[in-house]
Design an enzyme around this catalytic site. Structure first.
Site, PDB file in Angstrom:
ATOM      1  CE  LYS A  31      -4.207  -2.106   1.615  1.00 16.57           C
ATOM      2  NZ  LYS A  31      -3.890  -3.524   1.887  1.00 16.57           N
TER       3      LYS A  31
HETATM    4  C1  LIG Z   1      -4.581  -4.618   1.393  1.00 16.84           C
HETATM    5  C2  LIG Z   1      -3.851  -5.899   1.334  1.00 16.84           C
HETATM    6  C3  LIG Z   1      -4.262  -6.946   0.501  1.00 16.84           C
HETATM    7  C4  LIG Z   1      -5.530  -6.868  -0.327  1.00 16.84           C
HETATM    8  O1  LIG Z   1      -5.448  -5.923  -1.365  1.00 16.84           O
HETATM    9  P1  LIG Z   1      -6.797  -5.409  -2.078  1.00 16.84           P
HETATM   10  O2  LIG Z   1      -6.339  -4.311  -2.983  1.00 16.84           O
HETATM   11  O3  LIG Z   1      -7.684  -4.917  -0.988  1.00 16.84           O
HETATM   12  O4  LIG Z   1      -7.382  -6.560  -2.804  1.00 16.84           O
HETATM   13  C5  LIG Z   1      -3.483  -8.075   0.448  1.00 16.84           C
HETATM   14  N1  LIG Z   1      -2.368  -8.206   1.198  1.00 16.84           N
HETATM   15  C6  LIG Z   1      -1.946  -7.230   2.021  1.00 16.84           C
HETATM   16  C7  LIG Z   1      -0.727  -7.438   2.833  1.00 16.84           C
HETATM   17  C8  LIG Z   1      -2.669  -6.037   2.111  1.00 16.84           C
HETATM   18  O5  LIG Z   1      -2.239  -5.072   2.925  1.00 16.84           O
END
Ligand SMILES: *Cc1c(COP(=O)(O)O)cnc(C)c1O
Length: 466
Positions: free
Chosen positions: A112
């Site tokens: 993210k």
């Molecule tokens: C947010 C997240 C996901 C899921 O991603 P999406 O875009 O919500 O499908 C998977 N793994 C980790 C470690 C995350 O932080």
């Protein structure tokens, strides 16, 4: 470049407007009016670019004339300079035609950061130009909160409120949020689950009258299109390493809200040679139920060892449905709102179209731990539990395929030690910049799962800020 809403009742907007609102006023999600195409010659000319250079080329296709090239270049350079690996997103080979793309070298150790480090800088740029303040309100199942706070804690024009499910995020995740320095960021622990948090956020957005004069809310969860845009880049970055051999790669994506994999879908629409997009879910498997049975329905949320994928409904799936339904906003709305009463289905033909692009696999906690163990034994490489669902899904769905498969490594294993310990392995150490995390002082507020409580908190806090 203009953006339209999946609910069809918002006039087309510029990138700047989309960034500054997040959710469309009609309750829909913004998508590009038409996806920019990148021809093969242009794509090949990008092959040897560094990460930030490539990011600039791709992102400018989406920001349009909202931002001058030289400003965008500076912002993008600064964004990816904070990543600790010189390659930013290094590709690590496991087995034959099996790779992991390490997306955890940012400040908060999850993918993210790729989007939220950029988003903080873009917000500051546009808000400074307008001399306007905003309040960011977001829901997190763990990783978004800290990444958003890290991305915005220096923003002069932003106050931030992050809701997370009380006692349902890992200790490392919680501490990454609650120990962040910055008087403009607030961690709010809601007595409910992630979907409760998300519902409160959605309701607050549709009724912003409680905010002081001149303020507006900005969404930074993956409903904000700018996040999707930033994530397209690493699909290109990884796949470009294979274009010489004319090999279309597949990606396996640990999936919750469908934001990350939707970025891969856009990359494919732009012309990137992607074979399959594999949706890896944990036991919260609404997307796997849809892909395997054409049934989209609500089920009880269950806590898993991969908490960032613990969701009942995937918000960004609406963006894909808009495309699948040939931009029929009425059908999108009926499908999404009908979910609260009934099981939803698409036509057989539409389902076949979806299956021509996506594979899916559900990976339970036990199999997640087994996969962590297996990969460690085979390759001396430690997967975090989210990434492990992706690796397992890739193995299940692509058995026998000759094309390379790239599993997105969405978090650093030190963030999710519970799963690592359950796999019978030693807890990995946190990287240096977070080594004293467990000793830092925490700051957070527990609130009941209620819209009014959240509104009251924000009102008080903004009053103090003025
Ligand atoms: C947010 C997240 C996901 C899921 O991603 P999406 O875009 O919500 O499908 C998977 N793994 C980790 C470690 C995350 O932080």
């Amino acid at each position: 470049m203009k953006y339209i809403s999946t609910r069809g009742r918002t006039p087309a907007q510029s990138f700047e407007e989309v960034l500054l609102t997040g959710l469309a006023p009609d309750g829909g999600l913004f998508v590009p009016e038409s996806v920019p195409k990148v021809d093969r010659a242009t794509m090949l000319s990008w092959k040897n670019l560094g990460y930030a250079e490539l990011a600039f080329e791709i992102i400018r296709l989406y920001t349009g004339d909202s931002i001058a090239d030289e400003d965008l270049r500076t912002i993008v350079d600064e964004t990816y300079a904070v990543f600790s690996d010189p390659e930013v997103a290094p590709l690590h080979k496991l087995g034959e035609q099996e790779y992991v793309l390490e997306l955890f070298h940012g400040p908060t150790l999850a993918f993210k950061d790729f989007a939220l480090q950029l988003l903080g800088r873009l917000l500051d740029y546009f808000l400074a130009r307008r001399q306007k303040h905003v309040a960011i309100l977001g829901a997190t199942s763990g990783d978004t909160g800290s990444a958003a706070m890290e991305g915005c804690r220096h923003c002069e024009f932003v106050d931030m409120y992050i809701l997370y499910p009380h006692n349902r995020v890992s200790e490392v995740q919680r501490r990454q949020m609650t120990t962040i320095q910055g008087s403009n960021v607030n961690s709010l622990a809601v007595e409910g689950n992630f979907d409760d948090c998300q519902t409160i956020v959605k309701k607050a957005f549709s009724d912003q009258g409680f905010l002081p004069e001149g303020y507006q809310l900005v969404a930074v969860n993956s409903i904000n299109f700018s996040r999707i845009m930033a994530q397209i880049v690493y699909y290109y970055f990884a796949a470009l390493k294979f274009v010489d051999n004319n090999e279309a790669v597949s990606f396996s994506v640990p999936t919750g809200n469908f934001g990350d994999i939707y970025a891969g879908y856009l990359a494919k629409q732009m012309g990137l040679p992607i074979d399959r997009l594999i949706i890896a879910t944990n036991k919260n498997d609404i997307l796997h139920r849809f892909m395997s049975r054409n049934q989209y329905n609500l089920e009880q949320l269950e806590a898993s060892l991969s908490p960032s994928m613990d969701i009942m409904v995937s918000s960004n799936f609406e963006r894909y449905l808009f495309d699948l339904f040939d931009q029929d906003a009425h059908r999108v709305e009926a499908f999404v709102t009908g979910l609260n009463q009934d099981v939803q289905q698409v036509s057989d033909q539409e389902w076949e179209r979806a299956k021509a692009v996506f594979d899916s696999c559900r990976v339970d906690d036990e199999t997640t731990c087994e996969t962590i163990r297996d990969v460690f034994d085979q390759y001396n490489y430690l997967l975090d539990p989210h990434t492990a669902t992706g690796v397992k899904a890739a193995r299940e769905c692509r058995a026998g395929s000759k094309n390379p498969v790239i599993c997105l490594a969405t978090a650093h294993p030190a963030k999710f030690s519970e799963a690592i310990e359950k796999a019978g392995l030693a807890t990995p150490a946190l990287p240096d910049h977070l080594a004293d995390l467990m000793q830092r002082e925490e700051r957070f507020t527990v609130l009941p799962s209620s819209l009014d409580a959240v509104k009251a908190f924000i009102q008080d806090s903004l009053k103090d800020a003025q």
